[in-house]
Design an enzyme around this catalytic site. Structure first.
Site, PDB file in Angstrom:
ATOM      1  N   LYS A   9       0.834  -1.208   0.000  1.00 22.38           N
ATOM      2  CA  LYS A   9       0.000   0.000   0.000  1.00 22.38           C
ATOM      3  C   LYS A   9       0.871   1.262   0.000  1.00 22.38           C
ATOM      4  CE  LYS A   9      -3.853  -2.217   2.375  1.00 22.38           C
ATOM      5  NZ  LYS A   9      -4.815  -2.084   3.482  1.00 22.38           N
ATOM      6  N   TYR A  49     -12.311  -2.437  -3.351  1.00 25.06           N
ATOM      7  CA  TYR A  49     -12.831  -2.439  -1.978  1.00 25.06           C
ATOM      8  C   TYR A  49     -14.363  -2.413  -1.932  1.00 25.06           C
ATOM      9  CZ  TYR A  49      -8.202  -1.916   0.146  1.00 25.06           C
ATOM     10  OH  TYR A  49      -6.915  -2.131   0.576  1.00 25.06           O
ATOM     11  N   ASN A 112      -1.883  -0.085   7.022  1.00 27.73           N
ATOM     12  CA  ASN A 112      -1.389  -1.395   7.468  1.00 27.73           C
ATOM     13  C   ASN A 112      -0.499  -2.061   6.425  1.00 27.73           C
ATOM     14  OD1 ASN A 112      -3.395  -2.111   5.716  1.00 27.73           O
ATOM     15  ND2 ASN A 112      -4.532  -3.405   7.126  1.00 27.73           N
ATOM     16  N   HIS A 115      -1.798  -5.514   1.457  1.00 25.51           N
ATOM     17  CA  HIS A 115      -3.089  -6.184   1.270  1.00 25.51           C
ATOM     18  C   HIS A 115      -2.818  -7.529   0.617  1.00 25.51           C
ATOM     19  CE1 HIS A 115      -7.202  -7.023  -0.070  1.00 25.51           C
ATOM     20  NE2 HIS A 115      -6.617  -7.443  -1.174  1.00 25.51           N
ATOM     21  N   GLU A 126      -9.484 -10.406  -7.694  1.00 23.47           N
ATOM     22  CA  GLU A 126      -8.513  -9.314  -7.574  1.00 23.47           C
ATOM     23  C   GLU A 126      -7.417  -9.423  -8.639  1.00 23.47           C
ATOM     24  OE1 GLU A 126      -7.433  -9.381  -3.398  1.00 23.47           O
ATOM     25  OE2 GLU A 126      -9.437  -8.717  -2.821  1.00 23.47           O
TER      26      GLU A 126
HETATM   27  P1  CMP Z   1      -7.171  -4.620   3.669  1.00 19.47           P
HETATM   28  O1  CMP Z   1      -6.664  -5.988   3.942  1.00 19.47           O
HETATM   29  O2  CMP Z   1      -6.593  -3.899   2.510  1.00 19.47           O
HETATM   30  O3  CMP Z   1      -8.750  -4.694   3.476  1.00 19.47           O
HETATM   31  C1  CMP Z   1      -9.629  -3.691   3.868  1.00 19.47           C
HETATM   32  C2  CMP Z   1      -8.940  -2.568   4.504  1.00 19.47           C
HETATM   33  O4  CMP Z   1      -9.757  -1.651   5.193  1.00 19.47           O
HETATM   34  C3  CMP Z   1      -8.002  -3.066   5.559  1.00 19.47           C
HETATM   35  O5  CMP Z   1      -6.921  -3.734   4.957  1.00 19.47           O
HETATM   36  C4  CMP Z   1      -7.675  -1.825   6.343  1.00 19.47           C
HETATM   37  O6  CMP Z   1      -6.552  -1.141   5.809  1.00 19.47           O
HETATM   38  C5  CMP Z   1      -8.908  -0.982   6.099  1.00 19.47           C
HETATM   39  N1  CMP Z   1      -9.629  -0.741   7.346  1.00 19.47           N
HETATM   40  C6  CMP Z   1     -10.199  -1.656   8.134  1.00 19.47           C
HETATM   41  N2  CMP Z   1     -10.757  -1.052   9.199  1.00 19.47           N
HETATM   42  C7  CMP Z   1     -10.502   0.281   9.079  1.00 19.47           C
HETATM   43  C8  CMP Z   1     -10.804   1.418   9.855  1.00 19.47           C
HETATM   44  N3  CMP Z   1     -11.498   1.307  10.989  1.00 19.47           N
HETATM   45  N4  CMP Z   1     -10.381   2.629   9.421  1.00 19.47           N
HETATM   46  C9  CMP Z   1      -9.697   2.739   8.265  1.00 19.47           C
HETATM   47  N5  CMP Z   1      -9.384   1.669   7.470  1.00 19.47           N
HETATM   48  C10 CMP Z   1      -9.781   0.471   7.885  1.00 19.47           C
END
Ligand code: CMP
Length: 143
Positions: A9, A49, A112, A115, A126
């Site tokens: 990311k 998403y 985070n 993904h 995907e």
């Molecule tokens: P990802 O695995 O990319 O899939 C969905 C994403 O939503 C997740 O990682 C997080 O980065 C994001 N996400 C989940 N919960 C929250 C939150 N409370 N606020 C912002 N982003 C979120």
């Protein structure tokens, strides 16, 4: 052979973690069969998403993923969908185990680092969303 979609990311790219992440997958024994750096169009982010569309953080998530380049990849290997998720660690970096990518490098859930597809159905969806057939190079390892 099983394939999965993995994306470093914007925070991971900005922090110079592409090499570290690629190295972890290579050292594990997996094979990259597609990879590209791109600034994500909003339409692609929204489609990727789509399952989170009703969540309060959806707008923030799309803003973030389109904010600067990501490194999108297709990886191949035995049982890779599940194992890649284990290597990444849980979604919330604060709860992710040490030794996992999020556990070692992440702090907040919004940023985070990485993904990875969460199921065979997601991986198929995907990969075809992010990569054209000709952008994937299947090959046999000779070493
Ligand atoms: P990802 O695995 O990319 O899939 C969905 C994403 O939503 C997740 O990682 C997080 O980065 C994001 N996400 C989940 N919960 C929250 C939150 N409370 N606020 C912002 N982003 C979120």
């Amino acid at each position: 052979m099983e394939k999965t979609f993995v994306m470093v990311k914007p925070d991971g790219v900005q922090r110079g973690l592409i090499g570290e992440i690629v190295a972890r997958f290579e050292k594990k024994g997996y094979k990259m069969v597609g990879g590209k750096l791109l600034t994500v169009p909003r339409s692609l982010a929204e489609e990727h998403y789509a399952e989170h569309k009703e969540r309060p953080f959806f707008g923030e998530l799309v803003d973030f993923i389109t904010s600067s380049p990501v490194f999108a990849m297709v990886w191949e290997g035995e049982n890779i969908i599940k194992t890649a998720r284990q290597m990444m660690g849980t979604t919330k970096p604060a709860e992710a185990a040490s030794g996992t990518i999020r556990g070692d490098f992440g702090v907040t859930v919004g940023k985070n680092i990485i993904h990875g597809s969460d199921s065979a159905t997601s991986a198929e969806r995907e990969i075809s969303l992010w990569f054209k057939e000709e952008e994937q190079s299947s090959y046999t390892k000779k070493v």
